[in-house]
Every structure is written in C-alpha cells, then in structure tokens.
Design a protein around this motif. Structure first.
Motif, PDB file in Angstrom:
ATOM      1  N   GLY A   6       0.617  -0.998  -0.055  1.00  0.00           N
ATOM      2  CA  GLY A   6       0.014  -0.048   0.038  1.00  0.00           C
ATOM      3  C   GLY A   6       1.013   1.453  -0.358  1.00  0.00           C
ATOM      4  N   MET A   7       2.137   0.982   0.720  1.00  0.00           N
ATOM      5  CA  MET A   7       3.002   1.995   0.900  1.00  0.00           C
ATOM      6  C   MET A   7       3.458   2.198  -0.187  1.00  0.00           C
ATOM      7  SD  MET A   7       6.536   2.398   2.505  1.00  0.00           S
ATOM      8  CE  MET A   7       6.955   0.937   1.226  1.00  0.00           C
ATOM      9  N   VAL A   8       3.961   1.727  -0.723  1.00  0.00           N
ATOM     10  CA  VAL A   8       4.250   1.833  -2.847  1.00  0.00           C
ATOM     11  C   VAL A   8       3.393   2.134  -3.843  1.00  0.00           C
ATOM     12  CG1 VAL A   8       5.621   0.374  -4.654  1.00  0.00           C
ATOM     13  CG2 VAL A   8       6.319   0.208  -2.670  1.00  0.00           C
ATOM     14  N   GLN A  44       9.651  14.319   4.910  1.00  0.00           N
ATOM     15  CA  GLN A  44       9.236  16.027   5.082  1.00  0.00           C
ATOM     16  C   GLN A  44       7.669  15.312   5.125  1.00  0.00           C
ATOM     17  OE1 GLN A  44      10.605  19.166   2.334  1.00  0.00           O
ATOM     18  NE2 GLN A  44      12.752  17.721   3.046  1.00  0.00           N
ATOM     19  N   LEU A  45       7.324  15.133   4.338  1.00  0.00           N
ATOM     20  CA  LEU A  45       5.198  14.156   4.645  1.00  0.00           C
ATOM     21  C   LEU A  45       5.086  13.493   5.290  1.00  0.00           C
ATOM     22  CD1 LEU A  45       5.211  13.424   0.595  1.00  0.00           C
ATOM     23  CD2 LEU A  45       5.159  15.786   1.586  1.00  0.00           C
ATOM     24  N   PRO A  46       4.578  13.502   6.234  1.00  0.00           N
ATOM     25  CA  PRO A  46       4.052  12.657   7.318  1.00  0.00           C
ATOM     26  C   PRO A  46       3.086  12.186   6.781  1.00  0.00           C
ATOM     27  CG  PRO A  46       3.642  15.434   7.324  1.00  0.00           C
ATOM     28  CD  PRO A  46       3.807  15.124   6.515  1.00  0.00           C
ATOM     29  N   GLN A  47       2.847  10.997   7.755  1.00  0.00           N
ATOM     30  CA  GLN A  47       1.991   9.977   7.144  1.00  0.00           C
ATOM     31  C   GLN A  47       0.926   9.170   8.187  1.00  0.00           C
ATOM     32  OE1 GLN A  47       2.784   7.560   4.478  1.00  0.00           O
ATOM     33  NE2 GLN A  47       4.020   9.535   4.241  1.00  0.00           N
ATOM     34  N   SER A  48      -0.406   9.394   7.742  1.00  0.00           N
ATOM     35  CA  SER A  48      -1.040   9.285   8.914  1.00  0.00           C
ATOM     36  C   SER A  48      -1.064   7.943   9.461  1.00  0.00           C
ATOM     37  CB  SER A  48      -2.698   9.167   8.501  1.00  0.00           C
ATOM     38  OG  SER A  48      -2.776   8.485   6.955  1.00  0.00           O
ATOM     39  N   VAL A  49      -0.834   7.130   9.231  1.00  0.00           N
ATOM     40  CA  VAL A  49      -0.517   6.011   9.392  1.00  0.00           C
ATOM     41  C   VAL A  49       0.336   5.282  10.907  1.00  0.00           C
ATOM     42  CG1 VAL A  49       0.923   4.390   7.937  1.00  0.00           C
ATOM     43  CG2 VAL A  49      -0.737   2.837   9.625  1.00  0.00           C
ATOM     44  N   LEU A  50       1.478   6.919  10.132  1.00  0.00           N
ATOM     45  CA  LEU A  50       2.815   6.486  11.344  1.00  0.00           C
ATOM     46  C   LEU A  50       1.956   7.490  12.473  1.00  0.00           C
ATOM     47  CD1 LEU A  50       5.180   6.181   9.092  1.00  0.00           C
ATOM     48  CD2 LEU A  50       4.235   4.627  10.429  1.00  0.00           C
ATOM     49  N   LYS A  51       1.232   8.253  12.544  1.00  0.00           N
ATOM     50  CA  LYS A  51       0.941   9.198  13.793  1.00  0.00           C
ATOM     51  C   LYS A  51       1.230  10.594  13.529  1.00  0.00           C
ATOM     52  CE  LYS A  51      -0.886   5.989  16.867  1.00  0.00           C
ATOM     53  NZ  LYS A  51      -0.560   5.361  17.999  1.00  0.00           N
ATOM     54  N   GLY A  52       1.559  10.399  12.142  1.00  0.00           N
ATOM     55  CA  GLY A  52       1.328  12.085  11.586  1.00  0.00           C
ATOM     56  C   GLY A  52       2.521  12.307  11.523  1.00  0.00           C
ATOM     57  N   ARG A  53       3.522  11.475  11.513  1.00  0.00           N
ATOM     58  CA  ARG A  53       5.226  11.708  11.524  1.00  0.00           C
ATOM     59  C   ARG A  53       4.869  10.986   9.971  1.00  0.00           C
ATOM     60  NH1 ARG A  53       7.132   7.775  16.128  1.00  0.00           N
ATOM     61  NH2 ARG A  53       4.611   6.532  15.242  1.00  0.00           N
ATOM     62  N   THR A  54       7.244  11.543   9.791  1.00  0.00           N
ATOM     63  CA  THR A  54       7.295  10.937   8.057  1.00  0.00           C
ATOM     64  C   THR A  54       8.145  10.177   9.000  1.00  0.00           C
ATOM     65  OG1 THR A  54       9.260  11.863   8.977  1.00  0.00           O
ATOM     66  CG2 THR A  54       8.353  13.632   7.992  1.00  0.00           C
ATOM     67  N   PRO A  55       7.568   9.022   8.047  1.00  0.00           N
ATOM     68  CA  PRO A  55       8.377   7.286   7.795  1.00  0.00           C
ATOM     69  C   PRO A  55      10.471   7.530   8.686  1.00  0.00           C
ATOM     70  CG  PRO A  55       7.989   7.640   5.920  1.00  0.00           C
ATOM     71  CD  PRO A  55       7.668   9.060   6.438  1.00  0.00           C
ATOM     72  N   ILE A  56      10.795   8.695   7.699  1.00  0.00           N
ATOM     73  CA  ILE A  56      12.277   8.739   9.173  1.00  0.00           C
ATOM     74  C   ILE A  56      11.947   8.737  10.669  1.00  0.00           C
ATOM     75  CG2 ILE A  56      13.936  10.087   9.226  1.00  0.00           C
ATOM     76  CD1 ILE A  56      14.445   8.349   6.788  1.00  0.00           C
ATOM     77  N   ASP A  57      11.262  10.180  11.018  1.00  0.00           N
ATOM     78  CA  ASP A  57      11.268  10.329  12.927  1.00  0.00           C
ATOM     79  C   ASP A  57      10.568   8.919  13.076  1.00  0.00           C
ATOM     80  OD1 ASP A  57      11.658  13.013  11.366  1.00  0.00           O
ATOM     81  OD2 ASP A  57       9.986  13.038  11.708  1.00  0.00           O
ATOM     82  N   ILE A  75       9.678   3.259   5.094  1.00  0.00           N
ATOM     83  CA  ILE A  75      10.353   3.703   3.908  1.00  0.00           C
ATOM     84  C   ILE A  75      11.034   3.100   3.005  1.00  0.00           C
ATOM     85  CG2 ILE A  75      12.512   4.127   3.929  1.00  0.00           C
ATOM     86  CD1 ILE A  75      12.582   4.951   6.984  1.00  0.00           C
ATOM     87  N   ILE A  76      10.739   4.224   1.507  1.00  0.00           N
ATOM     88  CA  ILE A  76      11.052   3.324   0.216  1.00  0.00           C
ATOM     89  C   ILE A  76      12.511   3.656  -0.347  1.00  0.00           C
ATOM     90  CG2 ILE A  76       8.517   3.419  -0.286  1.00  0.00           C
ATOM     91  CD1 ILE A  76       8.841   6.305  -2.093  1.00  0.00           C
ATOM     92  N   THR A  77      13.097   3.429  -0.728  1.00  0.00           N
ATOM     93  CA  THR A  77      14.527   3.096  -2.103  1.00  0.00           C
ATOM     94  C   THR A  77      13.221   3.363  -2.800  1.00  0.00           C
ATOM     95  OG1 THR A  77      14.806   0.983  -1.714  1.00  0.00           O
ATOM     96  CG2 THR A  77      15.640   2.527   0.361  1.00  0.00           C
ATOM     97  N   TRP A  78      14.512   4.018  -4.261  1.00  0.00           N
ATOM     98  CA  TRP A  78      14.808   3.999  -5.129  1.00  0.00           C
ATOM     99  C   TRP A  78      16.238   2.331  -5.840  1.00  0.00           C
ATOM    100  CZ3 TRP A  78      12.536   4.785  -9.351  1.00  0.00           C
ATOM    101  CH2 TRP A  78      13.136   4.712 -11.123  1.00  0.00           C
ATOM    102  N   ASP A  79      15.865   2.031  -6.410  1.00  0.00           N
ATOM    103  CA  ASP A  79      16.803   0.831  -7.136  1.00  0.00           C
ATOM    104  C   ASP A  79      17.233   1.346  -8.683  1.00  0.00           C
ATOM    105  OD1 ASP A  79      17.628  -1.476  -8.120  1.00  0.00           O
ATOM    106  OD2 ASP A  79      16.351  -2.941  -7.085  1.00  0.00           O
ATOM    107  N   VAL A  80      18.189   1.449  -8.033  1.00  0.00           N
ATOM    108  CA  VAL A  80      18.758   1.986  -9.265  1.00  0.00           C
ATOM    109  C   VAL A  80      19.091   1.292 -10.585  1.00  0.00           C
ATOM    110  CG1 VAL A  80      21.200   3.153  -9.889  1.00  0.00           C
ATOM    111  CG2 VAL A  80      19.765   4.125  -7.739  1.00  0.00           C
ATOM    112  N   THR A  81      19.599  -0.413 -10.263  1.00  0.00           N
ATOM    113  CA  THR A  81      19.947  -1.420 -10.834  1.00  0.00           C
ATOM    114  C   THR A  81      19.036  -1.437 -11.330  1.00  0.00           C
ATOM    115  OG1 THR A  81      21.126  -2.148  -9.572  1.00  0.00           O
ATOM    116  CG2 THR A  81      20.731  -4.039 -10.794  1.00  0.00           C
ATOM    117  N   HIS A  82      17.455  -1.654 -11.090  1.00  0.00           N
ATOM    118  CA  HIS A  82      16.209  -1.736 -11.338  1.00  0.00           C
ATOM    119  C   HIS A  82      15.168  -0.687 -11.684  1.00  0.00           C
ATOM    120  CE1 HIS A  82      17.335  -5.500  -9.392  1.00  0.00           C
ATOM    121  NE2 HIS A  82      17.078  -6.081 -10.269  1.00  0.00           N
ATOM    122  N   ARG A  83      15.418   0.713 -11.701  1.00  0.00           N
ATOM    123  CA  ARG A  83      15.057   1.437 -11.777  1.00  0.00           C
ATOM    124  C   ARG A  83      13.677   1.239 -11.453  1.00  0.00           C
ATOM    125  NH1 ARG A  83      18.614   3.497 -16.240  1.00  0.00           N
ATOM    126  NH2 ARG A  83      19.534   5.047 -15.259  1.00  0.00           N
ATOM    127  N   ALA A  84      13.271   1.105  -9.866  1.00  0.00           N
ATOM    128  CA  ALA A  84      12.516   0.738  -9.335  1.00  0.00           C
ATOM    129  C   ALA A  84      12.250   1.618  -8.508  1.00  0.00           C
ATOM    130  CB  ALA A  84      12.051  -0.869  -9.563  1.00  0.00           C
TER     131      ALA A  84
END
Length: 90
Positions: A6-8, A44-57, A75-84
């Motif tokens: 769902g996050m992705v 920087q984008l708060p997530q409601s499922v994280l009670k208004g915090r960012t994934p990093i916080d 937390i999401i990452t950019w897979d440079v090898t697969h460009r996804a």
C-alpha cells in the motif's frame, strides 16, 4: 507485507502526478527527480498511519517497536539497478 504494498502504491500515485506534469530533459533528470521525491516522501511528508510523523522520524524514535507498523515499514528506496521504487528492507 500488505502495508508495504500500500505504501508503494501511494508513492506511485503521488509520483505519477509529478511525472505527468513535468517535462524531463533526460533519463538522468527523471531519475534525479524521483530521488528528490523519495527523500521528500521519507523525510518530510507525514504519514497518517504513523500518527502524523514521517517514516524517518518514526524510525528514529523507535516508537514502532513491537507494533505491526513501524517507521521502517514505510520507508521507500529507489533501486538504481532496476529503476524501481522498493520498500526498505532492514
């Protein structure tokens, strides 16, 4: 992990708006835009499922320990090898 999927999907929907509204000079320009958005989404984008915090916080404060939903689950990452976009796996 269902929450991760769902996050992705949410990320994909948000980035789709950006990709449709911008014209990119090159593949590198496109990739840099995606990388900037990944950093914005995680830090920087708060997530409601994280009670208004960012994934990093949420990950930093460890409040997700022992729960079904931790910061690292969002937390999401950019897979440079697969460009996804991929969920972070710890």
């Amino acid at each position: 992990h269902p929450q991760t999927n769902g996050m992705v999907e949410r990320f994909n929907g948000r980035i789709e708006d950006i990709l449709q509204s911008h014209r990119f000079r090159s593949g590198e320009d496109l990739e840099q835009t995606i990388l900037r958005y990944v950093r914005l989404y995680n830090g920087q984008l708060p997530q409601s499922v994280l009670k208004g915090r960012t994934p990093i916080d949420a990950l930093k404060d460890g409040s997700g320990k022992g729960r079904t939903c931790s910061g690292s689950d969002h937390i999401i990452t950019w897979d440079v090898t697969h460009r996804a976009v991929r969920p972070l796996t710890l």
